[in-house]
Design a protein around this motif. Sequence first.
Motif, PDB file in Angstrom:
ATOM      1  N   LYS A   1      39.380  20.981  36.345  1.00 43.91           N
ATOM      2  CA  LYS A   1      38.110  21.678  36.425  1.00 43.91           C
ATOM      3  C   LYS A   1      37.539  20.950  37.979  1.00 43.91           C
ATOM      4  N   PHE A   2      37.845  20.109  38.350  1.00 44.10           N
ATOM      5  CA  PHE A   2      37.407  19.196  39.350  1.00 44.10           C
ATOM      6  C   PHE A   2      38.413  19.563  40.722  1.00 44.10           C
ATOM      7  N   PHE A   3      39.515  20.112  40.527  1.00 46.20           N
ATOM      8  CA  PHE A   3      40.327  20.249  41.816  1.00 46.20           C
ATOM      9  C   PHE A   3      40.872  21.843  41.688  1.00 46.20           C
ATOM     10  N   ASN A   4      40.854  22.618  40.864  1.00 50.46           N
ATOM     11  CA  ASN A   4      41.306  23.954  40.632  1.00 50.46           C
ATOM     12  C   ASN A   4      42.906  23.987  41.229  1.00 50.46           C
ATOM     13  N   ILE A   5      43.606  22.982  40.665  1.00 54.24           N
ATOM     14  CA  ILE A   5      45.095  23.290  41.056  1.00 54.24           C
ATOM     15  C   ILE A   5      45.881  24.306  40.227  1.00 54.24           C
ATOM     16  N   LEU A   6      45.598  24.166  38.978  1.00 57.22           N
ATOM     17  CA  LEU A   6      46.161  25.016  37.875  1.00 57.22           C
ATOM     18  C   LEU A   6      45.662  26.457  37.944  1.00 57.22           C
ATOM     19  N   THR A   7      44.348  26.787  38.465  1.00 56.36           N
ATOM     20  CA  THR A   7      43.834  27.928  38.472  1.00 56.36           C
ATOM     21  C   THR A   7      42.479  28.224  39.061  1.00 56.36           C
ATOM     22  N   GLN A   8      41.703  28.842  39.507  1.00 58.09           N
ATOM     23  CA  GLN A   8      40.554  29.178  40.056  1.00 58.09           C
ATOM     24  C   GLN A   8      39.684  29.432  38.595  1.00 58.09           C
ATOM     25  N   TRP A   9      39.125  28.188  37.984  1.00 56.08           N
ATOM     26  CA  TRP A   9      38.392  28.287  36.957  1.00 56.08           C
ATOM     27  C   TRP A   9      37.229  28.951  36.735  1.00 56.08           C
ATOM     28  N   GLU A  10      36.577  28.924  37.796  1.00 53.70           N
ATOM     29  CA  GLU A  10      35.171  29.695  38.062  1.00 53.70           C
ATOM     30  C   GLU A  10      35.433  31.082  37.796  1.00 53.70           C
ATOM     31  N   SER A  11      36.531  31.759  37.702  1.00 50.90           N
ATOM     32  CA  SER A  11      36.926  33.161  37.758  1.00 50.90           C
ATOM     33  C   SER A  11      36.788  33.636  36.256  1.00 50.90           C
ATOM     34  N   TYR A  12      36.838  32.703  35.326  1.00 47.49           N
ATOM     35  CA  TYR A  12      36.854  32.967  33.900  1.00 47.49           C
ATOM     36  C   TYR A  12      35.432  32.994  33.304  1.00 47.49           C
ATOM     37  N   ILE A  13      34.429  32.584  34.002  1.00 52.72           N
ATOM     38  CA  ILE A  13      33.038  32.878  33.633  1.00 52.72           C
ATOM     39  C   ILE A  13      32.591  34.404  33.951  1.00 52.72           C
ATOM     40  N   PRO A  14      32.235  35.035  32.720  1.00 49.91           N
ATOM     41  CA  PRO A  14      31.896  36.433  33.023  1.00 49.91           C
ATOM     42  C   PRO A  14      30.781  36.512  33.968  1.00 49.91           C
ATOM     43  N   SER A  15      30.976  37.497  34.696  1.00 43.50           N
ATOM     44  CA  SER A  15      29.721  37.899  35.845  1.00 43.50           C
ATOM     45  C   SER A  15      28.286  37.641  35.356  1.00 43.50           C
ATOM     46  N   SER A  16      28.020  38.320  34.037  1.00 40.90           N
ATOM     47  CA  SER A  16      26.735  38.335  33.441  1.00 40.90           C
ATOM     48  C   SER A  16      26.277  37.036  33.114  1.00 40.90           C
TER      49      SER A  16
END
Length: 128
Positions: free
Chosen positions: A31-46
């Motif tokens: 979650k600090f580095f976003n190597i595996l994925t872009q974690w922020e994209s999992y947060i619903p936009s709402s």
Amino acid sequence: METKNAQSIRQTSDLLRYTYGIVPIVAGLDKFFNILTQWESYIPSSLSESLPLSPHALMIIVGIIEIVAGLIVLARPIIGGYIVSAWLVLIGILLLIGGTFLDVAVRDFVMAIGAFSLTRLAKFTHKY
């Protein structure tokens, strides 16, 4: 001397303990580095729009929670298994509400069952 069944239960419990201990630690660190994925994209936009902090800051907090949960699983698999199971259900629900990443939501529900299974097995193999 352990019976064959007791030894098998112990090995399965240990496998689940290490899996549900190490994976949250790795995911939490990422979650600090976003190597595996872009974690922020999992947060619903709402949800993202109503947060008092940035999505990245939220992911840092989530990462810390996941690291602590993984450490608890390694130290206290019964308690940690319940924590990780509940955490995975919560993530699955948030993903369902967001309407995206439904495949990941299903995977998280299945993983929650595995973490819960750890707690059941650990009751036979651990004192805590």
